[in-house]
Design a protein around this motif. Structure first.
Motif, PDB file in Angstrom:
ATOM      1  N   PRO A 125       0.855  -1.499   0.197  1.00  0.00           N
ATOM      2  CA  PRO A 125      -0.008   0.097   0.055  1.00  0.00           C
ATOM      3  C   PRO A 125       0.848   1.236   0.138  1.00  0.00           C
ATOM      4  O   PRO A 125       2.173   1.156   0.285  1.00  0.00           O
ATOM      5  CB  PRO A 125      -0.723  -0.152   1.266  1.00  0.00           C
ATOM      6  CG  PRO A 125      -0.618  -1.589   1.867  1.00  0.00           C
ATOM      7  CD  PRO A 125       0.666  -1.932   1.093  1.00  0.00           C
ATOM      8  N   ILE A 126       0.499   2.176  -0.663  1.00  0.00           N
ATOM      9  CA  ILE A 126       1.255   3.675  -0.853  1.00  0.00           C
ATOM     10  C   ILE A 126       1.366   4.100   0.755  1.00  0.00           C
ATOM     11  O   ILE A 126       2.473   4.856   0.940  1.00  0.00           O
ATOM     12  CB  ILE A 126       0.732   4.650  -1.567  1.00  0.00           C
ATOM     13  CG1 ILE A 126      -0.925   5.054  -1.058  1.00  0.00           C
ATOM     14  CG2 ILE A 126       0.502   4.034  -3.005  1.00  0.00           C
ATOM     15  CD1 ILE A 126      -1.458   6.062  -1.788  1.00  0.00           C
ATOM     16  N   GLY A 159      -1.485   3.114  -8.317  1.00  0.00           N
ATOM     17  CA  GLY A 159      -2.528   3.869  -7.627  1.00  0.00           C
ATOM     18  C   GLY A 159      -2.507   3.758  -6.151  1.00  0.00           C
ATOM     19  O   GLY A 159      -1.850   4.286  -5.361  1.00  0.00           O
ATOM     20  N   ASP A 160      -3.337   2.890  -5.777  1.00  0.00           N
ATOM     21  CA  ASP A 160      -3.515   2.623  -4.254  1.00  0.00           C
ATOM     22  C   ASP A 160      -2.473   1.682  -3.580  1.00  0.00           C
ATOM     23  O   ASP A 160      -1.899   1.572  -2.353  1.00  0.00           O
ATOM     24  CB  ASP A 160      -4.695   1.954  -3.753  1.00  0.00           C
ATOM     25  CG  ASP A 160      -5.902   2.588  -3.917  1.00  0.00           C
ATOM     26  OD1 ASP A 160      -5.736   4.014  -3.794  1.00  0.00           O
ATOM     27  OD2 ASP A 160      -6.920   2.243  -4.119  1.00  0.00           O
ATOM     28  N   THR A 161      -1.547   1.050  -4.647  1.00  0.00           N
ATOM     29  CA  THR A 161      -0.513   0.186  -4.273  1.00  0.00           C
ATOM     30  C   THR A 161       0.549   0.178  -5.161  1.00  0.00           C
ATOM     31  O   THR A 161       0.371   0.997  -6.331  1.00  0.00           O
ATOM     32  CB  THR A 161      -1.002  -1.457  -4.393  1.00  0.00           C
ATOM     33  OG1 THR A 161      -1.345  -1.717  -5.599  1.00  0.00           O
ATOM     34  CG2 THR A 161      -1.908  -1.704  -3.384  1.00  0.00           C
ATOM     35  N   THR A 196       1.351  -9.820   6.610  1.00  0.00           N
ATOM     36  CA  THR A 196       2.179  -9.218   5.623  1.00  0.00           C
ATOM     37  C   THR A 196       2.335  -7.557   5.851  1.00  0.00           C
ATOM     38  O   THR A 196       3.452  -7.358   5.567  1.00  0.00           O
ATOM     39  CB  THR A 196       1.590  -9.523   4.195  1.00  0.00           C
ATOM     40  OG1 THR A 196       0.359  -8.973   4.180  1.00  0.00           O
ATOM     41  CG2 THR A 196       1.729 -11.019   3.868  1.00  0.00           C
ATOM     42  N   VAL A 197       1.322  -7.021   6.341  1.00  0.00           N
ATOM     43  CA  VAL A 197       1.481  -5.563   6.588  1.00  0.00           C
ATOM     44  C   VAL A 197       0.843  -5.459   7.915  1.00  0.00           C
ATOM     45  O   VAL A 197      -0.198  -5.703   8.341  1.00  0.00           O
ATOM     46  CB  VAL A 197       0.565  -4.691   5.452  1.00  0.00           C
ATOM     47  CG1 VAL A 197       0.573  -3.171   5.873  1.00  0.00           C
ATOM     48  CG2 VAL A 197       0.985  -5.077   4.038  1.00  0.00           C
ATOM     49  N   LYS A 198       1.719  -4.551   8.578  1.00  0.00           N
ATOM     50  CA  LYS A 198       1.556  -4.419  10.025  1.00  0.00           C
ATOM     51  C   LYS A 198       1.398  -3.050  10.560  1.00  0.00           C
ATOM     52  O   LYS A 198       2.016  -2.152  10.074  1.00  0.00           O
ATOM     53  CB  LYS A 198       2.588  -5.218  10.944  1.00  0.00           C
ATOM     54  CG  LYS A 198       2.801  -6.788  10.791  1.00  0.00           C
ATOM     55  CD  LYS A 198       1.727  -7.499  11.117  1.00  0.00           C
ATOM     56  CE  LYS A 198       1.925  -8.832  10.797  1.00  0.00           C
ATOM     57  NZ  LYS A 198       0.820  -9.917  11.402  1.00  0.00           N
TER      58      LYS A 198
END
Length: 203
Positions: A125-126, A159-161, A196-198
């Motif tokens: 994610p950005i 865009g979002d990623t 994966t994303v914290k």
């Protein structure tokens, strides 16, 4: 005299008329400009990063604004086999059939290429990115629950990623919404259940 063209086509423009002197010396201009509309050749500038994905079996989908309800297919013909030093792109040539003459030579098209995905590339994610003077970075959490700032190289922006092509290994824990004040060695506590994303909190 008789002027013979090297291929069948249509005269698009001419720069001479009957009775005009044709000078064969320096400063000459072409007598005619010929175009061939079947088959058509399509030229695409592919970014250097994707050049290794251009394989002989690659096909392209083409969309033309003058034919909004139609999709056209083209097959790979050849490449320049060298990267343009100015644009850092690879010139790729496709060929497509145009038996009915629907498409005009010289037209612009949107070209969609389906390229194989790289197994080691990571999508984030950005709001995981840190814009620092040292360049683009992300904050990961190591096995000791400490922050490590890692420089990364981005690929495609969705865009979002974004696609990360270098700097991260799949499976590393990336901190979501890291504060600007975060630094390497800072101890944090993982509070999210996403593997994966914290999110992270200072301790």
């Amino acid at each position: 005299e008789r002027v013979t063209a090297p291929f069948d086509g249509v005269i698009m423009s001419r720069t001479t008329d009957i009775g005009r002197l044709i000078n064969a010396g320096n400063g000459t201009v072409p007598l005619f400009r010929l175009v061939q509309s079947d088959p058509l050749r399509v030229y695409v500038q592919v970014p250097e990063y994707y050049s290794s994905s251009i394989v002989p079996t690659l096909t392209a989908k083409l969309f033309f604004t003058e034919h909004p309800d139609k999709t056209y297919s083209a097959k790979l013909l050849d490449t320049a086999k060298a990267i343009n030093a100015s644009t850092r792109t690879l010139l790729v040539q496709f060929e497509m059939d145009n038996p009915d003459g629907d498409l005009l030579a010289g037209s612009y098209a949107q070209v969609h290429l389906t390229l194989p995905a790289h197994k080691n590339h990571v999508h984030l994610p950005i709001n995981t990115l840190l814009f620092r003077s040292q360049g683009m970075q992300v904050a990961i959490v190591n096995g000791d629950n400490k922050v490590v700032l890692k420089p990364i190289i981005l690929g495609h922006d969705y865009g979002d990623t974004v696609e990360v092509v270098s700097g991260l290994i799949p499976g590393e824990i990336v901190i979501l919404n890291p504060p600007d004040s975060i630094f390497s060695g800072e101890e944090v506590k993982i509070v999210s259940s996403d593997p994966t994303v914290k999110d992270a909190k200072k301790t």
